[in-house]
Design a protein around this motif. Structure first.
Motif, PDB file in Angstrom:
ATOM      1  N   PRO A 182      12.943  51.667 -16.783  1.00  0.00           N
ATOM      2  CA  PRO A 182      12.522  51.409 -18.160  1.00  0.00           C
ATOM      3  C   PRO A 182      11.615  52.511 -18.700  1.00  0.00           C
ATOM      4  CG  PRO A 182      11.357  49.972 -16.640  1.00  0.00           C
ATOM      5  CD  PRO A 182      12.377  50.710 -15.829  1.00  0.00           C
ATOM      6  N   TRP A 183      11.832  52.862 -19.957  1.00  0.00           N
ATOM      7  CA  TRP A 183      11.006  53.863 -20.629  1.00  0.00           C
ATOM      8  C   TRP A 183       9.766  53.146 -21.162  1.00  0.00           C
ATOM      9  CZ3 TRP A 183      10.833  59.000 -20.794  1.00  0.00           C
ATOM     10  CH2 TRP A 183      10.021  59.599 -21.746  1.00  0.00           C
ATOM     11  N   LEU A 184       8.781  52.986 -20.293  1.00  0.00           N
ATOM     12  CA  LEU A 184       7.530  52.330 -20.648  1.00  0.00           C
ATOM     13  C   LEU A 184       6.399  53.325 -20.405  1.00  0.00           C
ATOM     14  CD1 LEU A 184       8.227  48.848 -18.999  1.00  0.00           C
ATOM     15  CD2 LEU A 184       8.344  49.425 -21.440  1.00  0.00           C
ATOM     16  N   VAL A 185       6.005  53.998 -21.460  1.00  0.00           N
ATOM     17  CA  VAL A 185       4.972  55.022 -21.366  1.00  0.00           C
ATOM     18  C   VAL A 185       3.652  54.368 -20.960  1.00  0.00           C
ATOM     19  CG1 VAL A 185       3.709  56.800 -22.647  1.00  0.00           C
ATOM     20  CG2 VAL A 185       6.159  56.443 -23.060  1.00  0.00           C
ATOM     21  N   ASP A 186       2.952  55.022 -20.035  1.00  0.00           N
ATOM     22  CA  ASP A 186       1.672  54.578 -19.480  1.00  0.00           C
ATOM     23  C   ASP A 186       1.809  53.372 -18.543  1.00  0.00           C
ATOM     24  OD1 ASP A 186       0.351  56.628 -20.828  1.00  0.00           O
ATOM     25  OD2 ASP A 186      -0.041  55.359 -22.575  1.00  0.00           O
ATOM     26  N   GLN A 187       3.001  52.842 -18.367  1.00  0.00           N
ATOM     27  CA  GLN A 187       3.235  51.793 -17.377  1.00  0.00           C
ATOM     28  C   GLN A 187       4.112  52.337 -16.256  1.00  0.00           C
ATOM     29  OE1 GLN A 187       4.559  48.022 -19.010  1.00  0.00           O
ATOM     30  NE2 GLN A 187       3.545  48.511 -20.944  1.00  0.00           N
ATOM     31  N   VAL A 188       5.255  52.910 -16.641  1.00  0.00           N
ATOM     32  CA  VAL A 188       6.179  53.502 -15.676  1.00  0.00           C
ATOM     33  C   VAL A 188       6.209  55.021 -15.838  1.00  0.00           C
ATOM     34  CG1 VAL A 188       8.580  53.604 -14.913  1.00  0.00           C
ATOM     35  CG2 VAL A 188       7.591  51.405 -15.587  1.00  0.00           C
ATOM     36  N   ILE A 189       6.299  55.476 -17.070  1.00  0.00           N
ATOM     37  CA  ILE A 189       6.363  56.912 -17.360  1.00  0.00           C
ATOM     38  C   ILE A 189       4.931  57.449 -17.381  1.00  0.00           C
ATOM     39  CG2 ILE A 189       7.149  58.681 -18.971  1.00  0.00           C
ATOM     40  CD1 ILE A 189       9.399  56.862 -17.759  1.00  0.00           C
ATOM     41  N   GLU A 190       4.616  58.291 -16.406  1.00  0.00           N
ATOM     42  CA  GLU A 190       3.252  58.828 -16.305  1.00  0.00           C
ATOM     43  C   GLU A 190       3.104  60.179 -16.976  1.00  0.00           C
ATOM     44  OE1 GLU A 190       2.521  58.738 -12.076  1.00  0.00           O
ATOM     45  OE2 GLU A 190       1.751  56.683 -12.206  1.00  0.00           O
TER      46      GLU A 190
END
Length: 173
Positions: free
Chosen positions: A148-156
């Protein structure tokens, strides 16, 4: 060049075509008056003089195309523009096409960098966008991953200059 959509079918008898758009919102594709059509390896630049929403999709009229049979030749063509024609992005924004081909890394418990693969493409799912990561030379295994493209959760971190995305993701998942 960047693919913005595709001509899917003819519409009516006056040379209009149905258009599937990858832009968000979908009507943004109509902001580009010159399209480069890529069909069966041939490229052709056309000019669009009219376009609008029609039901759940879009229709467009190509200059000089005033007959259904002429319009049929464009069906199946991908609609492209030069990337230089795209609007500038804000500092915290990136176009999807800029993510394609980037290496995707995570870290294990020993804080070692692990290559999961390369971004093949992104999918829109409704809840959130999803990175499709395919294995490549040097990747940990041969698994395709949907992340999933979840910035600040998965995408660092996204570093397009150095060609990588760092994610917080269990390589076993």
């Amino acid at each position: 060049m960047v693919t913005l959509g595709k001509i899917t079918a003819v519409y009516g008898i006056k040379g209009w075509v149905k258009v599937y758009s990858h832009t968000n919102p979908m009507t943004n594709i109509l902001d580009y008056k010159h399209w480069i059509l890529d069909h069966n390896g041939r490229q052709q630049t056309i000019e669009v003089d009219q376009g609008r929403r029609q039901a759940k999709g879009l229709i467009a009229h190509i200059v000089g195309c005033d007959d259904r049979d002429i319009a049929r030749q464009y069906c199946g063509a991908e609609i492209k523009v030069h990337s230089s024609e795209l609007p500038e992005t804000a500092d915290d924004e990136i176009y999807w096409h800029e993510l394609e081909g980037l290496d995707v890394f995570t870290r294990n418990d020993a804080d070692e960098k692990i290559l999961l693969g390369k971004v093949s493409h992104l999918m829109e799912t409704g809840a959130n966008d999803v990175l499709v990561i395919r294995p490549c030379r040097g990747s940990i295994d041969k698994s395709q991953r949907l992340v999933p493209w979840l910035v600040d959760q998965v995408i660092e971190e996204v570093n397009s200059e150095e060609g990588f995305i760092r994610i917080d993701w269990d390589p076993e998942f």
